[in-house]
Design an enzyme around this catalytic site. Structure first.
Site, short mmCIF file in Angstrom:
data_model
loop_
_atom_site.label_atom_id
_atom_site.label_comp_id
_atom_site.label_asym_id
_atom_site.label_seq_id
_atom_site.Cartn_x
_atom_site.Cartn_y
_atom_site.Cartn_z
CD GLU A 91 -2.72 -1.09 2.58
OE1 GLU A 91 -2.69 -0.08 3.30
OE2 GLU A 91 -3.38 -2.10 2.87
CB CYS A 104 2.20 7.33 3.73
SG CYS A 104 2.60 6.14 5.04
CB CYS A 111 5.66 -5.59 8.71
SG CYS A 111 6.79 -4.83 9.90
CB CYS A 115 3.29 -4.10 15.87
SG CYS A 115 5.00 -3.49 15.80
CB CYS A 118 0.53 -3.14 13.11
SG CYS A 118 0.95 -2.51 11.47
N GLY A 158 6.04 -2.30 6.50
CA GLY A 158 7.43 -2.71 6.66
C GLY A 158 8.23 -1.83 7.60
CB SER A 213 6.98 3.17 15.91
OG SER A 213 6.77 3.82 14.67
CB CYS A 332 -0.49 1.09 7.54
SG CYS A 332 0.67 0.61 6.26
#
Length: 347
Positions: A91, A104, A111, A115, A118, A158, A213, A332
């Site tokens: 994306e 973005c 990824c 997390c 996410c 990622g 983050s 995301c």
């Protein structure tokens, strides 16, 4: 198989022109078509001979990704789901505002960070993107919207610093006066915090902004929310961030996604204030965008304001990020996950 022309340096492209029996100045013409005139295919480069355009189309590609899905929210945010020739998808997002137009970018397919809140990592890591595939996202967004990108944030799918070389190569192309022409100060790289990579980035001659983050004020909670982060203590991350700050005297941004009832207590605010007080930084509070399959809730505006007020009382510079793209699967990775789910259901 064609070569992605955005993966090539000016020197490599010049050598390719010589191999085709052309002069090196063709490199400048091709670059101007791509970066200044927005050409997405070689047939549009009308000051090149027809024979050369045909040869280039046989051996190279400008856009290797196709738009598998496009969505636009009421506030103007445009999200593209790009599919590469190997069927992998990522994306990329266009975010307009009165003073800037931001892209973005993703740096990996999926990824590996894991997390818990996410959507990007729900299907794991597919592969790293090449520098050309990262750069292409900017050009795809410009072609899709007709607007020039002024700012870039590496905050998509990622972990940018886990794909270090391609990320830095993409940044260098975006700030090259003969290519993207952006100011490095308009570029932000966001990371979960990989100390060695942060220190390596501090040694680069690129005055970009570093965003970390954090999402939790202590190692115990951070490990629960971000399992991969267990490799790196907050203390080590903050020490690396301090060195990054001293390398260029640019404030670091600490990103903190507020999850209702998880990390949004006053005690968490006090702990975060203690961590953030170690260096010159901005704290970016992000109100969680819910993912239907994940067990986290979005805090109320009052909860966010209370958390922010406690940080400010401790002398911190705090911003509350405005939610954008609410109608476009804002979090995301959601657009990609929806596409993966649909394919699975159809098979």
């Amino acid at each position: 198989m064609t070569t992605h022309i955005l993966d090539m340096t000016a020197g490599q492209l010049a050598e390719a022109m010589l191999d085709l029996g052309e002069k090196k100045f063709r490199t400048t013409q091709i670059r101007e078509w791509i970066w200044r005139k927005g050409a997405t295919k070689f047939e549009d480069m009308t000051n090149l001979s027809l024979a050369l355009r045909q040869r280039l189309a046989e051996e190279f590609t400008v856009f290797s990704g196709r738009i598998a899905e496009k969505s636009k929210s009421l506030d103007g945010v445009v999200k593209l789901l790009l599919e590469w020739p190997d069927a992998q998808q990522i994306e990329t997002v266009y975010i307009p505002s009165p003073k800037r137009v931001t892209a973005c970018l993703s740096t990996q397919v999926g990824c590996a960070m894991g997390c818990k809140f996410c959507a990007s990592g729900m299907a794991g890591l597919g592969r790293n993107l090449t520098a050309g595939e990262i750069i292409e996202q900017v050009l795809q967004l410009q072609a899709a919207t007709g607007k020039h990108i002024t700012n870039v944030v590496f905050m998509g799918m990622g972990e940018p610093l886990a794909n270090y070389d391609a990320t830095v190569s993409a940044v260098r192309s975006l700030i090259d006066p003969d290519k993207g022409g952006l100011s490095a100060r308009r570029i932000t790289v966001s990371t979960i915090g990989i100390p060695k990579a942060i220190l390596r980035l501090a040694g680069e001659d690129i005055p970009l902004t570093l965003a970390i983050s954090l999402h939790a004020p202590n190692d115990k909670l951070r490990t629960q929310l971000m399992p991969h982060a267990a490799k790196y203590s907050i203390d080590d991350i903050m020490t690396a961030a301090e060195k990054f700050f001293r390398s260029r005297n640019r404030e670091v941004t600490l990103e903190y996604t507020l999850l209702a009832g998880v990390n949004d207590s006053i005690d968490c605010a006090e702990q975060l204030a203690a961590q953030a007080g170690r260096l010159r930084c901005n704290v970016n509070l992000i109100r969680y965008n819910p993912v239907s399959t994940l067990p986290f809730d979005r805090p109320t505006e009052q909860q966010v304001d209370t958390f922010a007020a406690r940080l400010r009382r401790n002398g911190l510079n705090v911003n509350i990020r405005k939610s954008r793209g609410a109608e476009t699967n804002a979090a995301c990775g959601q657009l990609r996950m929806g596409n993966i789910t649909q394919k699975t259901d159809e098979s």
